[in-house]
Design a protein around this motif. Structure first.
Motif, mmCIF file in Angstrom:
data_model
loop_
_atom_site.group_PDB
_atom_site.id
_atom_site.type_symbol
_atom_site.label_atom_id
_atom_site.label_comp_id
_atom_site.label_asym_id
_atom_site.label_seq_id
_atom_site.Cartn_x
_atom_site.Cartn_y
_atom_site.Cartn_z
ATOM 1 N N VAL A 5 0.836 -1.206 0.000
ATOM 2 C CA VAL A 5 0.000 0.000 0.000
ATOM 3 C C VAL A 5 0.870 1.255 0.000
ATOM 4 N N GLU A 6 1.886 1.282 0.829
ATOM 5 C CA GLU A 6 2.771 2.455 0.896
ATOM 6 C C GLU A 6 3.534 2.666 -0.404
ATOM 7 N N GLN A 7 3.847 1.561 -1.085
ATOM 8 C CA GLN A 7 4.639 1.641 -2.313
ATOM 9 C C GLN A 7 3.807 2.076 -3.518
ATOM 10 N N HIS A 8 2.564 1.591 -3.612
ATOM 11 C CA HIS A 8 1.776 1.796 -4.836
ATOM 12 C C HIS A 8 0.611 2.778 -4.704
ATOM 13 N N TYR A 9 0.116 3.005 -3.486
ATOM 14 C CA TYR A 9 -1.111 3.785 -3.325
ATOM 15 C C TYR A 9 -0.926 4.937 -2.347
ATOM 16 N N SER A 10 0.253 5.530 -2.371
ATOM 17 C CA SER A 10 0.506 6.684 -1.509
ATOM 18 C C SER A 10 -0.081 7.944 -2.151
ATOM 19 N N GLU A 11 -0.332 8.928 -1.334
ATOM 20 C CA GLU A 11 -0.865 10.209 -1.811
ATOM 21 C C GLU A 11 0.032 10.818 -2.881
ATOM 22 N N GLU A 12 1.333 10.832 -2.647
ATOM 23 C CA GLU A 12 2.283 11.488 -3.554
ATOM 24 C C GLU A 12 2.227 10.886 -4.956
ATOM 25 N N ILE A 13 2.231 9.564 -5.036
ATOM 26 C CA ILE A 13 2.244 8.879 -6.336
ATOM 27 C C ILE A 13 0.951 9.141 -7.108
#
Length: 356
Positions: free
Chosen positions: A337-345
């Motif tokens: 989740v942190e790798q693919h669905y972060s706010e920044e990305i």
């Protein structure tokens, strides 16, 4: 860029949460970020950041000219470039565009069931899609449906995202024992399929080994919720299955659980799964919509066919029987989740979609 999100209500639903998330995230990136609720305010109003311009239209009817002109005045005053209309709010967005032809509309489809609907059921949407400059969708099935049926050539997949911003509220204390709490975050309505999980929980006799099940979501006090309550009382599970209603301190609630469940028969891209992941929960999930892209079975969660009682029962047994499996799945899912669905990305992708 100067962009306003429009959503019908601020009740705690997936599309509503994403409208608020987009408005908050864009406020840090662009010249102006606004949020408009058309018909109804709700619990999510408290989550709108102070740097987001907010307006409640108080729309009374499907065609409410006073609300249209309030929206028009807001757009002119704030020099809005793009209306980002979520779900059914496309209708008022088009009405205001008829009076301000220069405004662009991007429409965001969060409705996972649409892919199974007929063109006839969506005829107003399809007709008015000629006024959209772009369509954003939350899964690949919806992307295919829009490309096939809508009068707008730009159809773009934008994944939902989760913000890691800390909540201040810590109000809801879950009953039961730490390490043996299963949480089910979904409003009590179709197609969320609560009764499937209740039946599996009951037949596995998980209460006898100390497990508890916690239902977090709006109760509409209808036949759907009556069936849930009847099941609880029929099997004398009042001390094992708990209903809490809609809550704002979701992250605090999830931090007290070890397993997260989603059982819908239809989904778009459930924000709930991302919320589970951010709190390190081991997840068992329906395989519909985009769920099977977010979760790889037996790598970062367990998937099941929501129409197969034997499958959900097997996966629920597997995840409650094995402490080390729960830890592995939870850790892997949080990382994903942190790798693919972060706010920044996701916001970077969104801004690119606005400008291209």
């Amino acid at each position: 860029m100067r962009i306003v999100q429009i959503i019908d209500s601020l009740d705690a639903g997936g599309a509503e949460r994403m409208a608020v998330n987009y408005a908050n995230a864009l406020a840090k990136k662009i010249a102006f970020s606004g949020l408009i609720a058309t018909r109804k305010e709700g619990s999510l109003k408290d989550q709108i950041n102070s740097n987001v311009s907010y307006l409640f239209l108080e729309k009374k009817n499907s065609v409410d000219f006073q609300a249209v002109f309030r929206l028009r005045k807001y757009i002119k005053k704030n020099q809005i470039d793009i209306i980002h209309a979520h779900s059914s709010s496309f209708f008022i967005a088009v009405l205001v565009k008829l009076t301000l032809p220069g405004i662009k509309i991007t429409w965001h489809d969060h409705y996972g069931t649409r892919e199974k609907e007929t063109k006839e059921k969506n005829r107003v949407l399809i007709y008015l899609s000629a006024f959209f400059s772009a369509i954003f969708v939350v899964n690949l099935q919806l992307q295919e449906w829009s490309k096939k049926n809508m009068h707008c050539s730009r159809v773009i997949f934008i994944p939902n995202f989760i913000t890691s911003k800390a909540e201040t509220e810590q109000l809801t204390n879950l009953k039961g024992n730490a390490g043996k709490r299963i949480v089910f975050l979904a409003n009590l309505k179709n197609p969320k399929n609560h009764i499937l999980i209740l039946k599996a929980f009951t037949e596995l006799k998980l209460n006898e080994s100390g497990w508890t099940l916690h239902l977090i979501g709006k109760d509409y006090f209808d036949n759907y919720s009556n069936e849930i309550k009847k099941h609880i009382t029929s099997y004398s599970l009042e001390n094992a299955i708990h209903l809490y209603g809609a809550k704002n301190d979701v992250r605090y609630i999830l931090s007290q659980a070890s397993v997260g469940v989603l059982a819908s028969t239809q989904e778009g891209f459930p924000v709930t799964l991302l919320e589970y992941g951010l709190e390190n929960l081991a997840v068992i999930s329906t395989n519909v919509g985009y769920c099977s892209s977010i979760i790889q079975n037996e790598v970062n969660g367990l998937l099941f066919d929501p129409l197969s009682y034997l499958e959900v029962k097997s996966q629920l047994k597997k995840i409650t029987d094995d402490d080390s499996l729960r830890k592995t799945l939870g850790d892997n899912f949080k990382q994903s989740v942190e790798q693919h669905y972060s706010e920044e990305i996701v916001i970077e992708k969104l801004i690119s979609a606005y400008t291209n």
